[in-house]
Scaffold this motif. Sequence first.
Motif, short mmCIF file in Angstrom:
data_model
loop_
_atom_site.label_atom_id
_atom_site.label_comp_id
_atom_site.label_asym_id
_atom_site.label_seq_id
_atom_site.Cartn_x
_atom_site.Cartn_y
_atom_site.Cartn_z
N ASP A 27 14.88 -1.21 9.08
CA ASP A 27 13.48 0.07 9.05
C ASP A 27 13.00 -0.53 10.60
OD1 ASP A 27 11.71 1.51 8.04
OD2 ASP A 27 10.88 0.01 7.02
N GLN B 80 5.99 -3.46 2.04
CA GLN B 80 6.20 -2.33 1.19
C GLN B 80 8.03 -2.52 0.94
OE1 GLN B 80 5.82 0.86 3.89
NE2 GLN B 80 6.06 2.42 2.85
N THR C 212 10.85 4.31 5.44
CA THR C 212 10.57 2.69 4.58
C THR C 212 11.05 3.42 3.67
OG1 THR C 212 9.14 2.07 5.83
CG2 THR C 212 9.56 0.60 3.39
N ARG D 37 3.12 -3.48 11.16
CA ARG D 37 1.91 -3.09 10.39
C ARG D 37 2.04 -5.03 9.02
NH1 ARG D 37 2.20 0.72 6.37
NH2 ARG D 37 4.07 0.77 6.79
N ASP E 81 9.97 -3.56 11.12
CA ASP E 81 7.98 -2.94 11.46
C ASP E 81 7.41 -3.91 11.72
OD1 ASP E 81 6.18 -1.69 11.74
OD2 ASP E 81 6.15 -0.29 9.95
MG LIG Z 1 7.49 2.52 7.40
#
Ligand SMILES: [Mg+2]
Length: 443
Positions: A188, A145, A113, A139, A136
Amino acid sequence: MFENLSSKLEKAFKTLKGQGTISEINVAETVKEIRRALVDADVNYKIAKDFTNKVKDEALGQNVLTSVSPGQLMTKIVNDELTNLLGGETADIDISGSPAVVLIAGLQGSGKTTFSGKFSKYIKSKGRNPLLVAGDVYRPAAIDQLKVLAEQVGVDVYTEEGNKNPVDIAKNAIKHAKTHQNNVVIIDTAGRLSVDQEMMEEIGNIKKAVSPNEILFVVDSMTGQDAVNTAKAFNDVLDFDGVVLTKLDGDTRGGAALSIKTVVNKPIKFVSNGEKMDALSVFHPDRMANRILGMGDIVSLVEKAQETYDKEEAERINRKIRKNQFNFDDFLKQLDQIKKMGNIKDLMSMIPGMGKAIKDIDISDDAFKGVEAIIRSMTIEEREKPDIIDGSRRKRIAKGSGTSITEVNKLMKQFEDMRKMMKQMNKMKPGRRMPGMPNFGRR
Ligand SMILES: [Mg+2]
Ligand SMILES: Nc1nc2c(ncn2[C@@H]2O[C@H](COP(=O)(O)OP(=O)(O)OP(=O)(O)O)[C@@H](O)[C@H]2O)c(=O)[nH]1
């Protein structure tokens, strides 16, 4: 970076010092030490052995040259072979097409990331308009993020909260990119603790669905031989295009960097050496070999300076210097410019011979902290007219900055000396740019 390897290689060359020519005997000894240095750096034994066999053959074959000393000859040969081991030529990255798709893969915590953020910044600096995609889905924090990083570097981001299917997200993101003028899509993906079937299938499915221009495999260089094994596992499934080595700012021994190309036959394309968004470099095998052998890397240093240096700011400061008006505010701005270039120790090690000299010295990015605190504790007036800073003001500044009067005095003295020097140079060369002051223009 790779300091241990560097000093061991240097020691290996020393055994040749004072020898008139290269012989079977002295080469055998040097080569043995080189091999040991590589194995200690966590290079796979077989790779180290092949490497030193090549070096030995080269050295014995080239022994006709009498104008160079055996030590010099050996350094040259090892430099060439290290460059080969690291991949030879600098590898290109394919971001052609509209949109180009770049898929980021790797284990959990390897730095995917972070790299995605850095890479989008790099792409933007090339005049393209990237879109970061949050693939992703496991999470919840992962999406945030990526959003934070996108905001930080000022690029677009595509997320689908609630959608648990990364293949669909990737496909939707590409559609989105087409209608929003994003010409590079960076996906990502989620990592796992170790290579597992499910993850491989998932990333394999994303690959099939979006046919990426580039699949970049991100790996933590601190994990040494494990990094190489993981690379192999990912490559078997994904047949990726390039490697991104992260965390080269840690005390990695170098084994991953030195073995990966041989094992997977894919080039290292980028290296990352810090958590900040500009801690990313294109990987150049020859420059890395130079650095490992303590020959510095001035080319990268200058490039780095050109990338980060604010030309207008530099010219403004030059004008002030010529008018003898350089003050603490300007000084502070210069420090900021230097810090923008990245990790100080890393920068210094690009100067030939410097890496070794500063190996054991702790130069952190906080090196200027005291100086900065002192300047920031001055009033605007004091920064602009340092002459008014008398004893009682110094006392106040020391207190405010959490330093001591001695430290404040020291900085005042250094600053005064600097100004004196500037004045003298102005007298010597009227109207000319200050020697020694940065004058980095953009390309
Ligand atoms: Mg990551
Ligand atoms: N020192 C250093 N830290 C790094 C570097 N790259 C990433 N990190 C840090 O490593 C940690 C993990 O990075 P991430 O980018 O979140 O890793 P990831 O591969 O996306 O992890 P998952 O999403 O959990 O699979 C973070 O704390 C980063 O700040 C680097 O080059 N140097």
